[in-house]
Design a protein around this motif. Structure first.
Motif, PDB file in Angstrom:
ATOM      1  N   ALA A 329      -6.669  13.192   3.116  1.00 39.33           N
ATOM      2  CA  ALA A 329      -7.648  13.101   4.203  1.00 39.33           C
ATOM      3  C   ALA A 329      -7.876  14.464   4.845  1.00 39.33           C
ATOM      4  N   ALA A 330      -6.797  15.220   5.054  1.00 33.84           N
ATOM      5  CA  ALA A 330      -6.920  16.526   5.698  1.00 33.84           C
ATOM      6  C   ALA A 330      -7.720  17.508   4.857  1.00 33.84           C
ATOM      7  N   HIS A 331      -7.664  17.362   3.536  1.00 38.74           N
ATOM      8  CA  HIS A 331      -8.358  18.291   2.640  1.00 38.74           C
ATOM      9  C   HIS A 331      -9.703  17.741   2.152  1.00 38.74           C
ATOM     10  N   GLY A 332     -10.138  16.625   2.679  1.00 37.93           N
ATOM     11  CA  GLY A 332     -11.432  16.077   2.277  1.00 37.93           C
ATOM     12  C   GLY A 332     -11.433  15.505   0.883  1.00 37.93           C
ATOM     13  N   ILE A 333     -10.275  15.091   0.377  1.00 41.15           N
ATOM     14  CA  ILE A 333     -10.167  14.464  -0.942  1.00 41.15           C
ATOM     15  C   ILE A 333     -10.279  12.952  -0.761  1.00 41.15           C
ATOM     16  N   TYR A 334     -11.225  12.336  -1.469  1.00 37.83           N
ATOM     17  CA  TYR A 334     -11.350  10.887  -1.385  1.00 37.83           C
ATOM     18  C   TYR A 334     -10.201  10.246  -2.153  1.00 37.83           C
ATOM     19  N   ALA A 335      -9.362   9.479  -1.462  1.00 39.35           N
ATOM     20  CA  ALA A 335      -8.191   8.853  -2.077  1.00 39.35           C
ATOM     21  C   ALA A 335      -8.349   7.344  -2.107  1.00 39.35           C
ATOM     22  N   CYS A 336      -7.788   6.725  -3.117  1.00 39.44           N
ATOM     23  CA  CYS A 336      -7.687   5.274  -3.201  1.00 39.44           C
ATOM     24  C   CYS A 336      -6.407   4.966  -3.967  1.00 39.44           C
ATOM     25  N   PHE A 337      -5.951   3.722  -3.888  1.00 36.43           N
ATOM     26  CA  PHE A 337      -4.693   3.394  -4.553  1.00 36.43           C
ATOM     27  C   PHE A 337      -4.611   1.911  -4.836  1.00 36.43           C
ATOM     28  N   ASN A 338      -3.686   1.563  -5.727  1.00 37.35           N
ATOM     29  CA  ASN A 338      -3.314   0.175  -5.993  1.00 37.35           C
ATOM     30  C   ASN A 338      -1.895  -0.041  -5.516  1.00 37.35           C
ATOM     31  N   LEU A 339      -1.614  -1.260  -5.073  1.00 40.04           N
ATOM     32  CA  LEU A 339      -0.280  -1.603  -4.622  1.00 40.04           C
ATOM     33  C   LEU A 339       0.206  -2.820  -5.394  1.00 40.04           C
ATOM     34  N   LEU A 340       1.326  -2.667  -6.095  1.00 40.02           N
ATOM     35  CA  LEU A 340       1.939  -3.784  -6.819  1.00 40.02           C
ATOM     36  C   LEU A 340       2.801  -4.562  -5.827  1.00 40.02           C
ATOM     37  N   PHE A 341       2.121  -5.312  -4.978  1.00 36.97           N
ATOM     38  CA  PHE A 341       2.756  -6.014  -3.869  1.00 36.97           C
ATOM     39  C   PHE A 341       3.821  -6.989  -4.358  1.00 36.97           C
ATOM     40  N   PHE A 342       3.549  -7.638  -5.481  1.00 36.95           N
ATOM     41  CA  PHE A 342       4.469  -8.640  -6.024  1.00 36.95           C
ATOM     42  C   PHE A 342       5.188  -8.061  -7.253  1.00 36.95           C
ATOM     43  N   HIS A 343       6.506  -8.194  -7.267  1.00 39.83           N
ATOM     44  CA  HIS A 343       7.305  -7.712  -8.381  1.00 39.83           C
ATOM     45  C   HIS A 343       8.539  -8.596  -8.495  1.00 39.83           C
ATOM     46  N   PRO A 344       9.302  -8.510  -9.576  1.00 43.26           N
ATOM     47  CA  PRO A 344      10.379  -9.483  -9.804  1.00 43.26           C
ATOM     48  C   PRO A 344      11.414  -9.576  -8.699  1.00 43.26           C
ATOM     49  N   GLU A 345      11.699  -8.473  -7.995  1.00 46.85           N
ATOM     50  CA  GLU A 345      12.734  -8.492  -6.969  1.00 46.85           C
ATOM     51  C   GLU A 345      12.140  -8.435  -5.566  1.00 46.85           C
ATOM     52  N   GLY A 346      10.927  -8.932  -5.395  1.00 44.98           N
ATOM     53  CA  GLY A 346      10.291  -8.912  -4.091  1.00 44.98           C
ATOM     54  C   GLY A 346      11.071  -9.708  -3.052  1.00 44.98           C
ATOM     55  N   THR A 347      11.090  -9.196  -1.830  1.00 46.73           N
ATOM     56  CA  THR A 347      11.771  -9.849  -0.720  1.00 46.73           C
ATOM     57  C   THR A 347      10.832  -9.889   0.479  1.00 46.73           C
ATOM     58  N   VAL A 348      11.212 -10.668   1.487  1.00 50.22           N
ATOM     59  CA  VAL A 348      10.406 -10.728   2.710  1.00 50.22           C
ATOM     60  C   VAL A 348      10.382  -9.362   3.378  1.00 50.22           C
ATOM     61  N   GLU A 349      11.520  -8.676   3.407  1.00 51.27           N
ATOM     62  CA  GLU A 349      11.563  -7.352   4.011  1.00 51.27           C
ATOM     63  C   GLU A 349      10.653  -6.380   3.263  1.00 51.27           C
ATOM     64  N   ALA A 350      10.658  -6.429   1.925  1.00 49.09           N
ATOM     65  CA  ALA A 350       9.769  -5.552   1.147  1.00 49.09           C
ATOM     66  C   ALA A 350       8.308  -5.882   1.443  1.00 49.09           C
ATOM     67  N   ALA A 351       7.984  -7.164   1.546  1.00 49.34           N
ATOM     68  CA  ALA A 351       6.610  -7.557   1.848  1.00 49.34           C
ATOM     69  C   ALA A 351       6.182  -7.019   3.206  1.00 49.34           C
ATOM     70  N   ARG A 352       7.071  -7.082   4.190  1.00 54.50           N
ATOM     71  CA  ARG A 352       6.717  -6.583   5.519  1.00 54.50           C
ATOM     72  C   ARG A 352       6.538  -5.062   5.518  1.00 54.50           C
ATOM     73  N   GLN A 353       7.336  -4.343   4.747  1.00 58.91           N
ATOM     74  CA  GLN A 353       7.149  -2.893   4.647  1.00 58.91           C
ATOM     75  C   GLN A 353       5.821  -2.556   3.980  1.00 58.91           C
ATOM     76  N   ASP A 354       5.470  -3.304   2.944  1.00 58.50           N
ATOM     77  CA  ASP A 354       4.168  -3.091   2.297  1.00 58.50           C
ATOM     78  C   ASP A 354       3.026  -3.368   3.271  1.00 58.50           C
ATOM     79  N   LEU A 355       3.126  -4.465   4.016  1.00 58.38           N
ATOM     80  CA  LEU A 355       2.064  -4.820   4.961  1.00 58.38           C
ATOM     81  C   LEU A 355       1.954  -3.787   6.077  1.00 58.38           C
ATOM     82  N   GLU A 356       3.080  -3.265   6.524  1.00 58.81           N
ATOM     83  CA  GLU A 356       3.059  -2.220   7.549  1.00 58.81           C
ATOM     84  C   GLU A 356       2.321  -0.986   7.038  1.00 58.81           C
TER      85      GLU A 356
END
Length: 669
Positions: A329-356
């Motif tokens: 953002a600081a350098h004017g580069i347009y960024a986008c990303f994917n998030l693998l929200f669900f994975h084999p060892e997903g936990t409620v705490e991991a989900a909350r960190q992703d959502l944050e």
């Protein structure tokens, strides 16, 4: 020999283009035929048979499309083609035995990089060789006597990428906001060991170094040729490691590219799109590449939780993720990303960190999904050892260890089926919207208005916040004990609400996108403007056809589905399904009369060896309920570049900016 190479063409398929270039350099004829899904099968068969080739090659990169290519091979046989059909790509390289056993229309597999292998294969066929003789060629697996599969010696990867001919380009390039865009590979391979990634596994399983790079001069020569021949000004690099592990080396590489582009008069004329790991993004690396022309970055976030980063073996941190997006953002580069929200060892705490994290960066376009299991990857091997897989090489599934996140996934798969998994879904449309704005700012600076940027930002935030609010609702529901019927009712109701809101989001995205296109037209060369153009573009029909153009589908085609369903029953005739779990492949089958035959009983009774029955049966990419539904065309990978501008009236395309590239003779080496 005439060779037809068939592959997906949602965007330029560099795999088939490199193969075609190698074949032509060796004196063979090579023709490219697109095949983006079952709806294109008849046309692919017609074009292939009309070409009367001596060899047909199938570019089978994704395992979720393997069955489609198998059906295409059968259709070619039914149409009268009797020559050899070979498959190549990531999936056949690892799953060659399963593929050749399941698809009798295929004669051979080319493993790993195929340029040298395919040239030798074509020469051998011209000499009349067949069967086991072909398997003597390094990199080939072929059917021998009595249909026995014969695996040839491995093929070493090419050491000198500069020696390869440039990929074939036989037709015009696609345009983004009127600007011709091309895809390029400046290096091959990856140093890292992400557990889910089939690409790093593919390179590590081959003979030779795990990463090789072209020289900056060689890449610049290709860019200059594309600029001279086709007017290309946007170059999307598909390198998995465009930035280097060392900051010093990354800055030095940027300086080499900058000098090479400057010598050819390209430096201020073109724009570069690259993929970057968050831990490689620093003030000096990003500044150096910004000066070399970089204007967009696919940032490999993948996970924003401590547990997710460990499971995926990313070797990055949550701080790396934040720093990368902040610096872009600081350098004017347009960024986008994917998030693998669900994975084999997903936990409620991991989900909350992703959502944050997603809340903090709700202004950045993104898409979310599940970690899929690809054959040959470390994650596939681990889950197989633990007996946590079911399905087959053509589509694996697993249960998440935390039941709350498992339930959340099943609801998500149904509720967000369109928004997150359709290639023209709202999530990908917001990514494309931000990209169009960046192209406008880069190539039509006089057309940029603060109001456009504000509306794009507001639209992206609105979509992302709506997604996050719904994710919070799903997480709260999944945390409480619930029955399968109640979960199904909840998921269906949620899907209806998301779909209804997407109607409004699509309309809003269409309006903003048309405003961006209109701004580009009004600031294009005056001789290209036409009376009434703005009124034409404002018509509802222009927006209504956008979704079809985005996915490369005809008006009557079936909407894309998420990838992939598990394998169909053996023989295709039973009402049950074969479930294979773990390395031992425990099997339970049920015939039409309901009789059960159990083999490998001990393995079949292990935890998760058979399909669980206590959760909502969701749509793909998770196991659908029996009987299996018809296979629908899968989407392209998340976040393709926006589609060609072919939804704009063909007699009035967006005029590109003034072309000031010097003629070829002005470039003196």
């Amino acid at each position: 020999m005439k060779v037809v190479l068939i592959g997906a063409e949602h965007e330029e398929n560099l795999s088939t283009r490199y193969l075609a270039a190698a074949l032509r350099q060796a004196g063979h004829q090579a023709e490219l035929v697109p095949f983006g899904g079952p709806e294109e099968q008849a046309e692919a068969v017609r074009r292939t048979t009309d070409a009367t080739p001596g060899l047909v090659g199938l570019s089978m990169v994704f395992q979720r499309r393997a069955r489609e290519f198998g059906a295409l091979a059968e259709a070619l046989r039914a149409a009268g083609y009797r020559g050899p059909i070979v498959a190549g790509g990531h999936f056949p390289t690892f799953a060659w035995r399963a593929l050749l056993e399941a698809e009798p229309a295929l004669d051979a597999v080319v493993r790993h990089e195929g340029e040298a292998t395919l040239v030798e294969l074509a020469a051998a066929l011209e000499r009349g060789e067949s069967g086991a003789e072909l398997a003597a060629i390094p990199g080939v697996v072929a059917r021998g006597a009595d249909d026995v599969l014969v695996e040839g010696p491995p093929r070493a990867h090419a050491d000198d990428l500069d020696a390869l001919p440039f990929p074939v380009r036989d037709g015009p390039l696609t345009r983004h906001l009127g600007i011709p865009a091309a895809f390029v590979v400046g290096s091959r391979g990856c140093w890292y060991r992400c557990s889910f990634c089939c690409i790093q596994s593919w390179h590590r399983a081959a003979v030779g170094p795990v990463h090789r790079a072209r020289s900056a001069e060689n890449v610049a020569d290709e860019l200059w040729e594309l600029r001279r021949r086709f007017g290309a000004r946007i170059f999307n690099f598909h390198d998995d490691c465009f930035f280097l592990p060392s900051r010093t080396d990354t800055v030095a590489k940027a300086a080499e590219y900058r000098r090479a582009l400057e010598r050819r008069g390209l430096l201020d004329d073109v724009a570069l799109i690259v993929k970057v790991r968050p831990d490689q993004v620093h003030e000096e690396t990003l500044a150096a590449w910004r000066e070399a022309g970089m204007f967009r970055a696919y940032v490999g976030i993948e996970s924003a939780s401590d547990q997710g980063l460990r499971t995926l073996n990313r070797r990055t941190t949550r701080a790396d993720n934040a720093r990368a997006l902040d610096l872009c953002a600081a350098h004017g580069i347009y960024a986008c990303f994917n998030l693998l929200f669900f994975h084999p060892e997903g936990t409620v705490e991991a989900a909350r960190q992703d959502l944050e994290f997603l809340r903090r960066y709700a202004h950045v376009p993104n898409n979310t999904g599940r970690t899929e299991i690809y054959v040959g990857t470390p994650l596939h091997e681990r889950l197989a050892r633990e007996g946590r897989l079911w399905g087959s090489e053509f589509g694996w599934d697993y249960r998440i260890s935390d039941p709350t996140i498992e339930t959340m996934l099943r609801v998500f798969a149904r509720a967000f089926r369109s928004r997150n998994f359709d290639c023209d879904g709202v999530a990908n449309r917001t990514i494309g919207l931000g990209y169009y704005l960046q192209v406008l700012r880069r190539f039509y600076p006089a057309a940029d208005r603060p109001a456009l940027g504000a509306e794009v930002d507001a639209t992206v935030r609105a979509v992302n916040h709506d997604t996050l609010d719904t994710f919070e609702e799903i997480l709260a529901y999944a945390a409480a004990p619930c029955s399968a019927p109640a979960t199904e009712r909840f998921a269906d109701g949620l899907r209806a609400r998301v779909t209804e809101r997407d109607v409004g989001f699509r309309r809003r995205i269409d309006e903003v996108q048309l405003a961006i296109f209109d701004a580009a037209r009004r600031h294009g060369p005056t001789e290209r403007r036409r009376p009434g153009l703005r009124a034409t573009l404002a018509a509802a029909g222009a927006a209504a056809t956008l979704a079809v153009a985005a996915c490369g589908r005809g008006p009557g085609a079936t909407p894309n589905e998420p990838p992939p369903p598990p394998d169909e029953p053996d023989g295709g005739g039973g009402s049950g399904r074969v479930w294979r779990g773990g390395a031992t492949h425990g099997v339970t089958t049920k015939d039409d009369a309901g009789a059960t035959d159990e083999r490998d009983t001990k393995d079949a009774r292990r935890r998760d060896m058979t399909p669980p029955t206590d959760y909502l049966p969701p749509p793909d990419p998770l196991p659908p309920p029996d009987p299996l539904p018809p296979a629908d065309p899968p989407p392209p990978p998340h976040d393709p570049l926006p589609p060609p501008d072919n939804y704009v009236p063909l007699d009035d395309p967006v005029p590109p900016p003034h072309d000031y590239l010097p003629p070829p003779e002005d470039f003196n080496r």
